[in-house]
Design an enzyme around this catalytic site. Structure first.
Site, PDB file in Angstrom:
ATOM      1  N   LYS A   1       9.858  -8.738   4.694  1.00 13.52           N
ATOM      2  CA  LYS A   1      10.847  -9.374   5.576  1.00 13.52           C
ATOM      3  C   LYS A   1      11.615 -10.407   4.772  1.00 13.52           C
ATOM      4  CE  LYS A   1      12.138  -9.281   9.945  1.00 13.52           C
ATOM      5  NZ  LYS A   1      12.081  -8.156  10.893  1.00 13.52           N
TER       6      LYS A   1
ATOM      7  N   LYS B   1       9.484  -2.444   3.476  1.00 14.75           N
ATOM      8  CA  LYS B   1      10.638  -2.414   4.367  1.00 14.75           C
ATOM      9  C   LYS B   1      10.585  -3.564   5.342  1.00 14.75           C
ATOM     10  CE  LYS B   1      13.971   0.485   5.916  1.00 14.75           C
ATOM     11  NZ  LYS B   1      14.803  -0.701   5.885  1.00 14.75           N
TER      12      LYS B   1
ATOM     13  N   LYS C   1       3.491  -2.295  11.812  1.00 15.94           N
ATOM     14  CA  LYS C   1       4.443  -1.472  12.561  1.00 15.94           C
ATOM     15  C   LYS C   1       4.698  -0.151  11.839  1.00 15.94           C
ATOM     16  CE  LYS C   1       7.728  -4.012  13.903  1.00 15.94           C
ATOM     17  NZ  LYS C   1       8.937  -4.838  14.021  1.00 15.94           N
TER      18      LYS C   1
ATOM     19  N   HIS D   1       0.842  -1.203   0.000  1.00 19.62           N
ATOM     20  CA  HIS D   1       0.000   0.000   0.000  1.00 19.62           C
ATOM     21  C   HIS D   1       0.869   1.243   0.000  1.00 19.62           C
ATOM     22  CE1 HIS D   1       0.957  -0.505   4.217  1.00 19.62           C
ATOM     23  NE2 HIS D   1       0.622   0.752   4.405  1.00 19.62           N
TER      24      HIS D   1
ATOM     25  N   SER E   1      15.675   3.620  10.660  1.00 23.61           N
ATOM     26  CA  SER E   1      15.949   3.195   9.282  1.00 23.61           C
ATOM     27  C   SER E   1      15.311   4.170   8.298  1.00 23.61           C
ATOM     28  CB  SER E   1      15.383   1.798   9.026  1.00 23.61           C
ATOM     29  OG  SER E   1      16.309   0.807   9.411  1.00 23.61           O
TER      30      SER E   1
HETATM   31  P1  NAD Z   1      20.448 -10.649  17.717  1.00 26.50           P
HETATM   32  O1  NAD Z   1      20.828 -11.787  16.873  1.00 26.50           O
HETATM   33  O2  NAD Z   1      21.337  -9.456  17.798  1.00 26.50           O
HETATM   34  O3  NAD Z   1      20.213 -11.125  19.234  1.00 26.50           O
HETATM   35  C1  NAD Z   1      19.405 -12.192  19.605  1.00 26.50           C
HETATM   36  C2  NAD Z   1      19.907 -12.670  20.971  1.00 26.50           C
HETATM   37  O4  NAD Z   1      19.022 -13.657  21.468  1.00 26.50           O
HETATM   38  C3  NAD Z   1      21.294 -13.292  20.898  1.00 26.50           C
HETATM   39  O5  NAD Z   1      22.102 -12.792  21.943  1.00 26.50           O
HETATM   40  C4  NAD Z   1      21.014 -14.788  21.064  1.00 26.50           C
HETATM   41  O6  NAD Z   1      22.089 -15.483  21.657  1.00 26.50           O
HETATM   42  C5  NAD Z   1      19.775 -14.754  21.932  1.00 26.50           C
HETATM   43  N1  NAD Z   1      18.973 -15.970  21.815  1.00 26.50           N
HETATM   44  C6  NAD Z   1      18.730 -16.736  20.724  1.00 26.50           C
HETATM   45  N2  NAD Z   1      17.949 -17.777  21.025  1.00 26.50           N
HETATM   46  C7  NAD Z   1      17.681 -17.667  22.345  1.00 26.50           C
HETATM   47  C8  NAD Z   1      16.935 -18.445  23.254  1.00 26.50           C
HETATM   48  N3  NAD Z   1      16.295 -19.537  22.867  1.00 26.50           N
HETATM   49  N4  NAD Z   1      16.867 -18.029  24.538  1.00 26.50           N
HETATM   50  C9  NAD Z   1      17.503 -16.917  24.944  1.00 26.50           C
HETATM   51  N5  NAD Z   1      18.243 -16.150  24.139  1.00 26.50           N
HETATM   52  C10 NAD Z   1      18.333 -16.525  22.854  1.00 26.50           C
HETATM   53  O7  NAD Z   1      18.977 -10.233  17.265  1.00 26.50           O
HETATM   54  P2  NAD Z   1      18.235  -8.855  17.459  1.00 26.50           P
HETATM   55  O8  NAD Z   1      18.500  -8.025  16.261  1.00 26.50           O
HETATM   56  O9  NAD Z   1      18.531  -8.312  18.814  1.00 26.50           O
HETATM   57  O10 NAD Z   1      16.716  -9.322  17.358  1.00 26.50           O
HETATM   58  C11 NAD Z   1      16.016  -9.869  18.470  1.00 26.50           C
HETATM   59  C12 NAD Z   1      14.520  -9.748  18.232  1.00 26.50           C
HETATM   60  O11 NAD Z   1      14.187  -8.369  18.008  1.00 26.50           O
HETATM   61  C13 NAD Z   1      13.976 -10.505  17.013  1.00 26.50           C
HETATM   62  O12 NAD Z   1      12.671 -10.943  17.291  1.00 26.50           O
HETATM   63  C14 NAD Z   1      13.932  -9.429  15.942  1.00 26.50           C
HETATM   64  O13 NAD Z   1      12.996  -9.724  14.928  1.00 26.50           O
HETATM   65  C15 NAD Z   1      13.500  -8.244  16.769  1.00 26.50           C
HETATM   66  N6  NAD Z   1      13.804  -6.942  16.176  1.00 26.50           N
HETATM   67  C16 NAD Z   1      15.072  -6.582  15.856  1.00 26.50           C
HETATM   68  C17 NAD Z   1      15.313  -5.328  15.300  1.00 26.50           C
HETATM   69  C18 NAD Z   1      16.704  -4.838  15.008  1.00 26.50           C
HETATM   70  O14 NAD Z   1      16.841  -3.646  14.667  1.00 26.50           O
HETATM   71  N7  NAD Z   1      17.745  -5.613  15.119  1.00 26.50           N
HETATM   72  C19 NAD Z   1      14.246  -4.459  15.046  1.00 26.50           C
HETATM   73  C20 NAD Z   1      12.943  -4.859  15.388  1.00 26.50           C
HETATM   74  C21 NAD Z   1      12.740  -6.101  15.956  1.00 26.50           C
END
Ligand code: NAD
Length: 476
Positions: free
Chosen positions: A107, A71, A95, A66, A364
Site C-alpha cells: 500500500k 499490489k 484480501k 509470498h 486490477s
Molecule cells: P474516494 O476518495 O473516492 O471517496 C471517499 C469519500 O468519502 C469521499 O466522497 C469523501 O468526501 C468521503 N469522506 C471522507 N471523509 C469522510 C467522513 N469523515 N465522513 C463521511 N464521508 C467522508 O475514496 P474511495 O476510493 O471510494 O475509497 C473509500 C474506501 O474504500 C477507503 O477505505 C479505501 O481504502 C477503500 N477501497 C477503495 C478501493 C478503490 O478501488 N477505490 C478499493 C478497495 C478499498
C-alpha cells in the site's frame, strides 16, 4: 478496552489476525512471519509550486512478498501515516489471498489534501512521487503494482504509468506497472466501478443463503432493504447506485464530510452525487433532511450499513449504538477491533473488508493480465462466438418453420443470445465468479467450524491458510 485506549489501525488489524491464528495450527514462527510488515519506505521530496519549494512525505509499504508482484493502492490524504499504510498493506495481503489474486500485499500513501492543489500541480507532485518510488522498484510490473485508493483516481494512475514508461523506455510491459488506468492508457472496462460492483455482488451472494440472511435477523431479498452508506466517493457511490437501480434497495441515508442526508422514502443516489459534484458537499441537497453531525446517522435504523469512506468510524464510542443488523465493510478497516468484539457479541453480522471491497483488486488483476498479454479480453473470440450462435439460431428457425409462430424464438432471446461477450461482460463475469467463490470459502469455515462464529475470523483463516501454503511452497 475503553474509548481512551482504542488500538491504532495497524494494531486493530493485528488483533483480528491474532484472533484467527489462535484457532489455526501454523508451524512455529510462521504466525509472526505472516503478521509482520516486510518493509516500509518513506520518501520525502520537494516540488517547486507557486514560487517556492514544498516538501511532501510519502510511503510505500510492502507487507508480504509470498507472491510477487505485490499490489495495493496509493492514497492521498492529509492523515496518511506509516501505521495506516502498514495496516492497509496487511489487509491487501489477506484480501489478495482470499480472492485468489496472485499478489503479495502492499500500500502507498502521500500526506496531502488533494483539494488544495490544481490539476497541473497534482500532476507535478504525482509524477515526482512516482519517480521516487519507481527508481527504488517500488513501482514495477513484476514487483510492485499500485492502484487508486482514497483521493486518487484513474487520472493519477495515468500519470504514474506515463512516468514509469518515461523512465523505462524499453520495458514492453511498462503499462502493467499500475492498474486503475483510463481505458486509453491501458485500462480495462469496468475498473472504475469495480469495488462498488464487488460490494453489490457480495451482498447478492449473501442474500442467496437464507440461513446467513436469518443469522443477521433479516429475511427475503435485497429488494426494499433500507441502506445507509457513508462516503459517496468511488466505492460508496457505485455500490449505492447499483443496489438502488438494480436490486431495488432503498438508500435511506448518505453520510458525507459535511453531514448526512436522510430520507425514509429513499434517496436518488445519482441526484445526490450530481449535487455533491456541483456544490462541493451534500449539505443543501433539497430532497432530504440534513444532519450536520453526519457520523450520528451511522446509528440510525436501517437493514444494511455500508461504511465506504475511511477507517475507524465504528469504534468503542459508538459501537453500542449501531442498530444495523448487517454491516458490509466497503471501506478498509471501518470497524476497530474493540468495536468488532462488541458487535459480534450483539449478533451483528459483518461482511469483512478483505472480502467486501476485493472487487477493486480483482479487476486490477484482470487489467494487469490484459497489459501483459497486450490484447483486449474477448478480441479473439467475440465474433467467432457470435457466428456459432448464429448457426444454432438459424438451424432452430429452419426446424421450427413448419410449427407456426407459437414455436418461434422471442426477439429478445435472439438478440441476447446472438451477442458475443465484450470486455465489460467478461470482467463482470470474472468478478461475480470471484466474489461467489470467495464467499463460499469463508462460509464453509463460518458454518463448518464450531469455534468460528463470524465471517471475519473465517475470512482471516481462509486467507492465512493460503499465505501459509505459499510460504511452504517456497521452502520456508
Ligand atoms: P474516494 O476518495 O473516492 O471517496 C471517499 C469519500 O468519502 C469521499 O466522497 C469523501 O468526501 C468521503 N469522506 C471522507 N471523509 C469522510 C467522513 N469523515 N465522513 C463521511 N464521508 C467522508 O475514496 P474511495 O476510493 O471510494 O475509497 C473509500 C474506501 O474504500 C477507503 O477505505 C479505501 O481504502 C477503500 N477501497 C477503495 C478501493 C478503490 O478501488 N477505490 C478499493 C478497495 C478499498
Amino acid at each position: 478496552m475503553t474509548p481512551g485506549n482504542e488500538p491504532t489501525f495497524r494494531q486493530s488489524v493485528d488483533l483480528m489476525f491474532n484472533r484467527a491464528v489462535a484457532l489455526m495450527d501454523l508451524r512455529p514462527g510462521l504466525e509472526e512471519k505472516i503478521r509482520v510488515c516486510n518493509a516500509t519506505y518513506t520518501v520525502r521530496f520537494g516540488v517547486r509550486l507557486r514560487g517556492h519549494i514544498q516538501t511532501f512525505t510519502g510511503y510505500r509499504s510492502v507487507h508480504s512478498e509470498h507472491m510477487e508482484p505485490v499490489k495495493g493502492g496509493i492514497r492521498y490524504a492529509p492523515s496518511v501515516n506509516q501505521d495506516e499504510v502498514e495496516a492497509l498493506a496487511a489487509l491487501m495481503t489477506y484480501k489478495c489471498a482470499l480472492v485468489e489474486a496472485p499478489f503479495g500485499g502492499s500500500k502507498g500513501g502521500l500526506c496531502i489534501d488533494p483539494r488544495e492543489y490544481d490539476e497541473h500541480e497534482l500532476e507535478l507532485i504525482t509524477r515526482r512521487f512516482a519517480y521516487e518510488l519507481a527508481k527504488r522498484d517500488l513501482i514495477n510490473p513484476a514487483q510492485n503494482v499500485p492502484a487508486p485508493d482514497m483521493g486518487t483516481s484513474e487520472r493519477e494512475m495515468a500519470w504514474i504509468a506515463d512516468q514509469y514508461a518515461r523512465m523505462n523506455t524499453t520495458d514492453i510491459n511498462a503499462r502493467a506497472c499500475v492498474t486503475g488506468k483510463p481505458l486509453n492508457a491501458g485500462g480495462i472496462s469496468g475498473r472504475v466501478e469495480a469495488t462498488g460492483r464487488g460490494v453489490q455482488y457480495a451482498l447478492r451472494e449473501f442474500f442467496r443463503h437464507p440461513e446467513d440472511v436469518k443469522a443477521a435477523g433479516l429475511s427475503g431479498t435485497l429488494d426494499g432493504k433500507r441502506v445507509i452508506v457513508q462516503g459517496l466517493g468511488n466505492v460508496g457511490y457505485h455500490a449505492a447506485k447499483f443496489l438502488e437501480e438494480e436490486d431495488g434497495a432503498k438508500i435511506v441515508g448518505i453520510i458525507e464530510r459535511d453531514g448526512a442526508l436522510y430520507n425514509q422514502a429513499g434517496l436518488d443516489v445519482e441526484a445526490v452525487r450530481n449535487w455533491m459534484v456541483k456544490h462541493g458537499g451534500v449539505a443543501s441537497y433539497p430532497d432530504a433532511s440534513h444532519t450536520a453531525e453526519g457520523a450520528a446517522v451511522l446509528e440510525a435504523e436501517c437493514d444494511i450499513l455500508i461504511p465506504a469512506a475511511l477507517e475507524g468510524v465504528i469504534n468503542l464510542k459508538n459501537a453500542h449504538e449501531i442498530k444495523a443488523p448487517l454491516i458490509i465493510e466497503a471501506a478498509n478497516g471501518p470497524i476497530t477491533a474493540g468495536a468488532d468484539d462488541i458487535l459480534r457479541e450483539r449478533g451483528t453480522v459483518i461482511i469483512p473488508d478483505m472480502y467486501a471491497n476485493a472487487g477493486g483488486v480483482t479487476v486490477s488483476y484482470f487489467e494487469w493480465v490484459k497489459n501483459l498479454s497486450h490484447i483486449r479480453f474477448g478480441r479473439m473470440q467475440r465474433r467467432q462466438e457470435e457466428a456459432r450462435h448464429e448457426l444454432i439460431v438459424r438451424e432452430l428457425e429452419r426446424l421450427s418453420e413448419h410449427l407456426g409462430d407459437k414455436w418461434s424464438m422471442t426477439p429478445n432471446f435472439k438478440s441476447k443470445y446472438l451477442r458475443g461477450a465484450d470486455e465489460l461482460e467478461l470482467v463482470r463475469s470474472g468478478l461475480d465468479d470471484t466474489m461467489r467463490i470467495a464467499y463460499q470459502s469463508m462460509r464453509e469455515i463460518w458454518h463448518g467450524r464450531e469455534d468460528v462464529s463470524d465471517l471475519r475470523t473465517a475470512a482471516y483463516i481462509a486467507s492465512i491458510e493460503k499465505v501459509a501454503a505459499s510460504y511452504r511452497a517456497k521452502g520456508l
